[in-house]
Design a protein around this motif. Structure first.
Motif, PDB file in Angstrom:
ATOM      1  N   PRO A   1       7.231   2.137   7.787  1.00 47.61           N
ATOM      2  CA  PRO A   1       6.881   1.509   6.512  1.00 47.61           C
ATOM      3  C   PRO A   1       7.807   0.353   6.192  1.00 47.61           C
ATOM      4  O   PRO A   1       8.967   0.317   6.617  1.00 47.61           O
ATOM      5  N   ALA A   2       7.283  -0.590   5.409  1.00 45.27           N
ATOM      6  CA  ALA A   2       8.079  -1.757   5.045  1.00 45.27           C
ATOM      7  C   ALA A   2       9.204  -1.394   4.088  1.00 45.27           C
ATOM      8  O   ALA A   2      10.265  -2.017   4.086  1.00 45.27           O
ATOM      9  N   TRP A   3       8.958  -0.364   3.257  1.00 44.46           N
ATOM     10  CA  TRP A   3       9.985   0.031   2.287  1.00 44.46           C
ATOM     11  C   TRP A   3       9.845   1.513   1.988  1.00 44.46           C
ATOM     12  O   TRP A   3       8.736   2.042   1.907  1.00 44.46           O
TER      13      TRP A   3
ATOM     14  N   TYR B   1       9.395   8.093  -0.847  1.00 43.90           N
ATOM     15  CA  TYR B   1       7.988   7.704  -0.703  1.00 43.90           C
ATOM     16  C   TYR B   1       7.881   6.402   0.088  1.00 43.90           C
ATOM     17  O   TYR B   1       8.664   5.471  -0.105  1.00 43.90           O
ATOM     18  N   ARG B   2       6.891   6.349   0.991  1.00 50.26           N
ATOM     19  CA  ARG B   2       6.727   5.216   1.908  1.00 50.26           C
ATOM     20  C   ARG B   2       5.725   4.208   1.375  1.00 50.26           C
ATOM     21  O   ARG B   2       4.677   4.584   0.837  1.00 50.26           O
ATOM     22  N   TRP B   3       6.032   2.909   1.587  1.00 49.65           N
ATOM     23  CA  TRP B   3       5.153   1.803   1.194  1.00 49.65           C
ATOM     24  C   TRP B   3       4.981   0.855   2.368  1.00 49.65           C
ATOM     25  O   TRP B   3       5.915   0.632   3.144  1.00 49.65           O
ATOM     26  N   TYR B   4       3.794   0.271   2.488  1.00 46.55           N
ATOM     27  CA  TYR B   4       3.444  -0.554   3.645  1.00 46.55           C
ATOM     28  C   TYR B   4       2.971  -1.932   3.194  1.00 46.55           C
ATOM     29  O   TYR B   4       2.299  -2.082   2.161  1.00 46.55           O
ATOM     30  N   GLU B   5       3.329  -2.948   4.005  1.00 44.35           N
ATOM     31  CA  GLU B   5       2.864  -4.306   3.762  1.00 44.35           C
ATOM     32  C   GLU B   5       1.371  -4.402   4.096  1.00 44.35           C
ATOM     33  O   GLU B   5       0.872  -3.657   4.937  1.00 44.35           O
TER      34      GLU B   5
ATOM     35  N   ARG C   1       0.832  -1.200   0.000  1.00 49.32           N
ATOM     36  CA  ARG C   1       0.000   0.000   0.000  1.00 49.32           C
ATOM     37  C   ARG C   1       0.869   1.253   0.000  1.00 49.32           C
ATOM     38  O   ARG C   1       1.839   1.334   0.752  1.00 49.32           O
ATOM     39  N   SER C   2       0.478   2.229  -0.802  1.00 48.80           N
ATOM     40  CA  SER C   2       1.143   3.517  -0.741  1.00 48.80           C
ATOM     41  C   SER C   2       0.733   4.225   0.549  1.00 48.80           C
ATOM     42  O   SER C   2      -0.223   3.819   1.223  1.00 48.80           O
ATOM     43  N   ILE C   3       1.435   5.287   0.885  1.00 47.25           N
ATOM     44  CA  ILE C   3       1.111   6.007   2.116  1.00 47.25           C
ATOM     45  C   ILE C   3      -0.289   6.629   2.031  1.00 47.25           C
ATOM     46  O   ILE C   3      -1.020   6.683   3.030  1.00 47.25           O
TER      47      ILE C   3
END
Length: 360
Positions: free
Chosen positions: A29-31, A38-42, A2-4
């Motif tokens: 965030p996962a990555w 930019y933040r990405w989440y599991e 998921r994007s932020i």
């Protein structure tokens, strides 16, 4: 992943809140894209985000939330239940203490009541130049409160005295004041608090150059221009005595080019370690000071000069926009005194921002 933005939408947290909780090490965030940041989440982090949102709404401190999330991830239900129960006990004890203090305060207020006549009058009618009233509303609208717990601040004060109309808005952390000329009001000073939806409807009518008619009849307020009119009920609350808040001690003044200063704020550093919460929402802090030659410097993290002033960056950007001038005046007293943003050609229209105390 998921994007932020998607995480904010689905998890019940704002994007700025997610950034704050990342910096605080609560929901990381996962990555993170190494180029754009930019933040990405599991997908499994969505449950943690929703849990975090609930805990924050319940007022749990971040230190305890960090432990709850760790216990939740590790299926340590005893730890989680213990932390929830402990926080509930603190809330109940705090509510009991607050009830006692407010009971005392109400008694003191009853004792201080006096029979002085309210500033609200049965009727008042006056003419106001449409451009002046439009500019005044544009100047103060950004500072109005949207907090349902503070209904007395959920509107714009119209303060009529002599041939001047002052309009005022505040949400406790900032305040804006503007004025317009009037004719036709020969009575005593009159105040009415116009709810925000009605104030916005009034502003929508102020498109011409002619004078408009403003009328107050007890708790009914109307604005008429040509063959168009908007009207509604005023707020049944007394507005704070703003005049006591605008008499600031003399401070240093700096003339700033608005566009240049805005760019410095938008691209300059924020104090990540000083990021706070305001009404439960995190916000970024900008720190600056006035130099000996009158210029303004946006400070970096390592700058701890005693003359630095820190304010909510978003609020300051809003105040610069509401100032509606290519050049504005910053007036700074002590680092703990309100920051004033004034117009060079109209110092009767200004904004005040409450500073944030910097921690050493």
């Amino acid at each position: 992943m998921r994007s932020i933005g998607e995480m904010a939408r689905d998890g019940g947290l704002s994007v700025s809140a997610l950034r704050f909780y990342d910096r605080a090490g609560v929901l990381v965030p996962a990555w993170v894209n190494p180029v754009s940041g930019y933040r990405w989440y599991e997908p499994e982090q969505l449950e943690e985000a929703r849990l975090l949102a609930r805990l924050r709404r319940a007022g749990m401190p971040l230190a305890d939330i960090r432990l709850v999330l760790a216990g939740w991830a590790g299926a340590d239900t005893d730890l989680v239940r213990g932390l929830l129960d402990a926080h509930l006990r603190r809330l109940e004890l705090g509510l009991s203490d607050a009830r006692s203090e407010f009971s005392t305060l109400r008694a003191l207020l009853d004792h201080r009541e006096n029979p002085m006549t309210s500033l609200r009058t049965a009727a008042a009618r006056l003419s106001v130049p449409a451009p002046e009233l439009a500019a005044a509303l544009d100047t103060v609208r950004f500072a109005a409160s949207t907090d349902a717990e503070l209904p007395m601040l959920g509107g714009i004060l119209f303060d009529i005295e002599g041939e001047e109309l002052h309009v005022v808005a505040t949400d406790r952390y900032r305040m804006a004041v503007a004025q317009a000329r009037t004719t036709g009001h020969g009575g005593p000073r009159t105040q009415v608090v116009v709810p925000l939806p009605l104030a916005d409807a009034m502003r929508a009518l102020l498109t011409g150059e002619e004078a408009v008619q403003l009328a107050v009849d007890d708790d009914h307020v109307s604005l008429e221009t040509g063959n168009r009119q908007t009207a509604g009920q005023s707020l049944g609350h007394e507005f704070p005595d703003y005049r006591r808040l605008v008499h600031l001690p003399a401070g240093r003044r700096a003339h700033v080019d608005t566009a240049t200063f805005r760019q410095a704020l938008e691209t300059g550093p924020v104090r990540a370690s000083e990021t706070r919460e305001q009404d439960g929402e995190p916000y970024d802090l900008s720190v600056f000071r006035v130099t000996e030659n009158g210029s303004v410097i946006v400070c970096d993290d390592g700058d701890d000069d005693q003359n630095n002033v820190a304010v909510n960056r978003e609020f300051l950007l809003h105040a610069l926009t509401a100032g509606a001038r290519d050049e504005l005046i910053l007036e700074l007293g002590t680092p703990t005194a309100p920051l004033a943003i004034r117009r060079p050609d109209d110092e009767g229209a200004f904004s005040l921002l409450m500073p944030v105390r910097l921690e050493n």
